[in-house]
Design an enzyme around this catalytic site. Structure first.
Site, mmCIF file in Angstrom:
data_model
loop_
_atom_site.group_PDB
_atom_site.id
_atom_site.type_symbol
_atom_site.label_atom_id
_atom_site.label_comp_id
_atom_site.label_asym_id
_atom_site.label_seq_id
_atom_site.Cartn_x
_atom_site.Cartn_y
_atom_site.Cartn_z
ATOM 1 N N ASP A 291 9.085 2.649 1.772
ATOM 2 C CA ASP A 291 7.906 3.361 2.246
ATOM 3 C C ASP A 291 7.802 3.078 3.744
ATOM 4 O OD1 ASP A 291 5.388 4.167 3.047
ATOM 5 O OD2 ASP A 291 4.372 3.490 1.233
ATOM 6 N N PHE B 197 0.855 -1.185 0.000
ATOM 7 C CA PHE B 197 0.000 0.000 0.000
ATOM 8 C C PHE B 197 0.890 1.234 0.000
ATOM 9 C CE2 PHE B 197 -2.452 3.479 1.834
ATOM 10 C CZ PHE B 197 -3.545 3.466 0.987
ATOM 11 N N LYS C 280 2.580 9.990 8.135
ATOM 12 C CA LYS C 280 1.793 9.641 9.320
ATOM 13 C C LYS C 280 2.282 10.248 10.653
ATOM 14 C CE LYS C 280 -1.073 5.962 7.662
ATOM 15 N NZ LYS C 280 -0.789 5.359 6.383
HETATM 16 C C1 LIG Z 1 -0.975 5.590 4.970
HETATM 17 C C2 LIG Z 1 0.049 5.077 4.030
HETATM 18 C C3 LIG Z 1 0.287 5.680 2.781
HETATM 19 C C4 LIG Z 1 -0.564 6.816 2.258
HETATM 20 O O1 LIG Z 1 -0.530 7.934 3.082
HETATM 21 P P1 LIG Z 1 -1.641 9.092 2.885
HETATM 22 O O2 LIG Z 1 -1.202 10.147 3.856
HETATM 23 O O3 LIG Z 1 -2.955 8.477 3.222
HETATM 24 O O4 LIG Z 1 -1.566 9.526 1.487
HETATM 25 C C5 LIG Z 1 1.291 5.183 1.989
HETATM 26 N N1 LIG Z 1 2.050 4.153 2.393
HETATM 27 C C6 LIG Z 1 1.856 3.539 3.572
HETATM 28 C C7 LIG Z 1 2.745 2.422 3.974
HETATM 29 C C8 LIG Z 1 0.837 3.975 4.427
HETATM 30 O O5 LIG Z 1 0.631 3.343 5.597
#
Ligand SMILES: *Cc1c(COP(=O)(O)O)cnc(C)c1O
Length: 389
Positions: free
Chosen positions: A214, A129, A243
């Site tokens: 990520d 994700f 986050k």
């Molecule tokens: C939450 C998340 C995203 C996306 O972040 P947004 O602020 O919602 O755009 C991307 N990668 C990971 C691993 C995430 O947990």
């Protein structure tokens, strides 16, 4: 639920009017122990005095000036993030998806500016994700996020997590980078193992391509170290963070080596709000806390304790059969329904969040103590009993 809103969320019918530390208080008087943290965001808990003060102090000075000018708290935050990571350079934006998007653009322009414009593809991992923009849903590769949104953005090749041979086979003359979450969050709390990450690092070095992490969810102390990749000890070239960096104030960041970042020159990328004084002041206060002596060690200790206590509750296999994860990023592999367990936990006063693969995620604030762990485990025990009865 208001129909004035686009109906793109399946909202739970609770509204919180205030928070304090690990607790949220609903407008109907109920109190909840928050082990979701706004999906891994409020890692210092709610209404943290130092973070709130930083926001208020900055609000009295200046909110926004744009990146046409120097922004002192932005410079300071970048210097601190580079001092505490592999990186030499930082780019600030407003969200996780934007941080991944900027990482992908950085990888593409790195190659196009250094004589290999044919290298634009990125190898990603199944069940990943990376956000909800057109490019990041293509990077994530999940049909449920892609369906209905037209031709998918080209340039992504997926391999199974921890399958190094597949990654080797996927890297070709058009590959620019490999993108991976050191610990998958939305995908169901799956850890990229050390051999896989070390193998990807060697693969990238041999091919002259970039390794992108990520760490939007698993970074910022969530696993008990500032960065999740400190556990395997394998550094990337580029890393997306968001986050918990703002503890709830919108922020994203791309951390990169000088070699990876140097071709992103004026005019090639930018943002209006990214790096604005409010977000930067908040994030500096977040770092003050997380870098303080003993903070991360506490998170690591609480993670181990919570995990051990949850494992002790596995007993009857009907509700959950496994606890996995790292630090305070934990997943319960549900045997029945993760949604039912989440709802039952909420009835018992504990907030959690589901993930793919019938997993229930527990992402408590990193400031929790043993009393909150006791309370959470008692709620889990009651919820399991209620489901089993
Ligand atoms: C939450 C998340 C995203 C996306 O972040 P947004 O602020 O919602 O755009 C991307 N990668 C990971 C691993 C995430 O947990």
């Amino acid at each position: 639920m208001s129909t004035a809103l686009v109906q793109n969320y399946a909202r739970i019918d609770v509204a919180f009017e205030r928070g304090e530390g690990a607790y949220l208080y609903a407008d109907d008087g109920r109190r909840f122990l928050d082990f979701a943290s706004g999906i891994g965001v409020t890692s210092l808990g709610h209404a943290h005095p130092r973070v709130t003060k930083a926001l208020k102090d900055q609000a009295d000075k200046v909110w926004h000036v744009s990146n046409l000018y120097n922004i002192d708290p932005q410079t300071r935050l970048a210097e601190r993030l580079t001092a505490h990571s592999f990186a030499d350079r930082v780019f600030f934006c407003n969200s996780g998806a934007e941080a991944v998007e900027a990482s992908l653009k950085m990888a593409r322009i790195h190659h196009s500016s250094t004589g290999a414009p044919e290298r634009y593809r990125v190898v990603t991992v199944v069940n990943a994700f990376h956000g909800r923009t057109l490019a990041t849903i293509a990077a994530g590769g999940q049909a449920k996020h892609l369906d209905g949104f037209g031709p998918r953005v080209d340039g992504f090749d997926q391999v199974a997590l921890n399958d190094l041979d597949a990654a080797k086979a996927a890297v070709g003359p058009e590959t620019a980078a490999i993108l991976v979450e050191p610990v998958q969050g939305e995908g169901g709390i799956h850890i990229a193992d050390k051999a896989f990450l070390a193998g990807l690092r060697a693969l990238c070095d041999a091919a002259g391509i970039l390794l992108i992490y990520d760490e939007i969810q698993c970074g910022m102390g969530r696993t008990g170290k500032l960065w999740a990749h400190e556990w395997p000890g394998v550094a990337p070239d580029i890393m997306a963070v968001a986050k918990a960096l703002g503890n709830g104030f919108p922020i994203g960041a791309v951390l990169a080596t000088e070699a990876a970042a140097e071709t992103l020159v004026p005019g090639k990328h930018g943002t209006t709000f990214g790096g604005n004084p409010l977000a930067m002041s908040v994030a500096n206060a977040v770092l003050d806390e997380m870098l303080a002596d003993g903070f991360l060690a506490h998170a690591e200790r609480m993670g181990a304790l919570l995990r051990q206590r949850l494992e002790g509750l596995i007993g009857n296999k009907r509700v959950f059969s496994e606890v996995r994860g790292s630090g305070l990023m934990l997943g319960l592999q549900c045997t029945d329904s993760n949604l039912e367990l989440m709802a039952e936990l909420r009835e018992q006063g504990l907030l959690s969040v589901v993930a793919d693969g019938n997993v229930l995620r527990l992402l408590p604030p990193l400031i929790i103590g043993e009393a909150e762990i006791d309370e959470a485990c008692a709620a889990v025990e009651r919820a399991c009993a209620a489901i089993e009865s």
